[in-house]
Design a protein around this motif. Sequence first.
Motif, PDB file in Angstrom:
ATOM      1  N   SER A 128      10.314  57.535  -2.729  1.00  0.00           N
ATOM      2  CA  SER A 128       9.138  57.781  -1.900  1.00  0.00           C
ATOM      3  C   SER A 128       8.949  59.269  -1.668  1.00  0.00           C
ATOM      4  CB  SER A 128       9.263  57.057  -0.555  1.00  0.00           C
ATOM      5  OG  SER A 128      10.386  57.538   0.167  1.00  0.00           O
ATOM      6  N   VAL A 129       7.680  59.646  -1.493  1.00  0.00           N
ATOM      7  CA  VAL A 129       7.303  61.030  -1.234  1.00  0.00           C
ATOM      8  C   VAL A 129       6.265  61.035  -0.126  1.00  0.00           C
ATOM      9  CG1 VAL A 129       6.192  63.091  -2.168  1.00  0.00           C
ATOM     10  CG2 VAL A 129       7.764  61.787  -3.595  1.00  0.00           C
ATOM     11  N   ARG A 155      19.210  62.247  -8.597  1.00  0.00           N
ATOM     12  CA  ARG A 155      18.478  62.122  -7.336  1.00  0.00           C
ATOM     13  C   ARG A 155      17.889  63.484  -6.954  1.00  0.00           C
ATOM     14  NH1 ARG A 155      22.027  59.752  -2.862  1.00  0.00           N
ATOM     15  NH2 ARG A 155      23.092  61.761  -3.049  1.00  0.00           N
ATOM     16  N   TYR A 156      16.686  63.438  -6.407  1.00  0.00           N
ATOM     17  CA  TYR A 156      16.056  64.638  -5.880  1.00  0.00           C
ATOM     18  C   TYR A 156      15.602  64.363  -4.457  1.00  0.00           C
ATOM     19  CZ  TYR A 156      12.748  68.462  -5.187  1.00  0.00           C
ATOM     20  OH  TYR A 156      12.080  69.553  -4.679  1.00  0.00           O
ATOM     21  N   THR A 181       2.791  58.330   3.100  1.00  0.00           N
ATOM     22  CA  THR A 181       3.990  58.108   2.292  1.00  0.00           C
ATOM     23  C   THR A 181       3.625  57.315   1.052  1.00  0.00           C
ATOM     24  OG1 THR A 181       5.466  58.153   4.216  1.00  0.00           O
ATOM     25  CG2 THR A 181       6.288  57.071   2.236  1.00  0.00           C
ATOM     26  N   TYR A 182       4.035  57.823  -0.089  1.00  0.00           N
ATOM     27  CA  TYR A 182       3.761  57.182  -1.374  1.00  0.00           C
ATOM     28  C   TYR A 182       5.082  56.671  -1.951  1.00  0.00           C
ATOM     29  CZ  TYR A 182      -0.559  59.859  -0.937  1.00  0.00           C
ATOM     30  OH  TYR A 182      -1.732  60.398  -0.471  1.00  0.00           O
ATOM     31  N   ARG A 183       5.104  55.415  -2.336  1.00  0.00           N
ATOM     32  CA  ARG A 183       6.278  54.827  -2.968  1.00  0.00           C
ATOM     33  C   ARG A 183       6.006  54.679  -4.458  1.00  0.00           C
ATOM     34  NH1 ARG A 183       5.370  52.615   1.850  1.00  0.00           N
ATOM     35  NH2 ARG A 183       3.983  51.015   0.969  1.00  0.00           N
ATOM     36  N   LEU A 184       6.939  55.160  -5.258  1.00  0.00           N
ATOM     37  CA  LEU A 184       6.760  55.177  -6.704  1.00  0.00           C
ATOM     38  C   LEU A 184       7.837  54.353  -7.390  1.00  0.00           C
ATOM     39  CD1 LEU A 184       6.199  58.316  -5.516  1.00  0.00           C
ATOM     40  CD2 LEU A 184       5.594  58.689  -7.897  1.00  0.00           C
ATOM     41  N   ASP A 185       7.444  53.719  -8.464  1.00  0.00           N
ATOM     42  CA  ASP A 185       8.381  53.053  -9.356  1.00  0.00           C
ATOM     43  C   ASP A 185       7.777  53.143 -10.749  1.00  0.00           C
ATOM     44  OD1 ASP A 185      10.308  51.633 -10.619  1.00  0.00           O
ATOM     45  OD2 ASP A 185      10.060  49.786  -9.467  1.00  0.00           O
ATOM     46  N   GLY A 243      13.033  66.199   4.862  1.00  0.00           N
ATOM     47  CA  GLY A 243      12.970  64.742   4.941  1.00  0.00           C
ATOM     48  C   GLY A 243      11.678  64.160   4.410  1.00  0.00           C
ATOM     49  N   SER A 244      11.049  64.875   3.452  1.00  0.00           N
ATOM     50  CA  SER A 244       9.746  64.431   2.942  1.00  0.00           C
ATOM     51  C   SER A 244       9.841  63.590   1.685  1.00  0.00           C
ATOM     52  CB  SER A 244       8.849  65.643   2.675  1.00  0.00           C
ATOM     53  OG  SER A 244       9.455  66.540   1.765  1.00  0.00           O
TER      54      SER A 244
END
Length: 217
Positions: A57-58, A179-180, A64-68, A185-186
Amino acid sequence: MTAARRTALVALAGLLLVGCGDADQGTNGVGSLAPDAIVSEARGAAERADTVRLSGSVSSGGQTYRLDMRLAPDAGSGRVSTDRDTYELLRIGTDLYLKDSRLTGRLGGKYMKVPTRDPAYRRLSGLTDKRQLLDGLFSLGPNPARGGHRSVGGTPTVAVSAPSGTLDVALRGRPYPLRYERSGGSGSLQLTGWGEEFTVRAPDSGRVLDYGKVSGS
């Protein structure tokens, strides 16, 4: 204390000191490199791998955007979601297809093909572009610093931190970025499935609608 006990204690202390002082023993060795070199090794490994899965997530602009996403050199597919909506993206070459969950019922679950000239094309296609996402991932900023040894999904890592965030690089096998974590905490992104094959197929023509007509209405 007897001489035998003193000898045993000295030997034990020596073993403990060796164990503590050689944290990179049995690893791929990148943990002993300078921070810039660790990032360079990680980028090289990432570029040599054809595919990767990026999830997490970003947060940006209060959203908040969740990516997959599954990404390959010339293709990508996956989902981007918010609290209100989910977008399915599929790209093959320059052809970009979009499915919006808000319009699923109205469009019968069909995709829209986004024209390359549309302003949304560049933003959306970037989410399916492995090179573009890696460019952002490795733009850590000046003066990166090596952090401690950590773990991601059971794989030992070394952390490299900079103003924009912290990158975890694998210490076992190839030095892939795993991991990035963005600063403040964004958001946090996991990178898995390096080099694993996956298939992306364009939807049948009967499942594709005219993007201009849909977006215009």
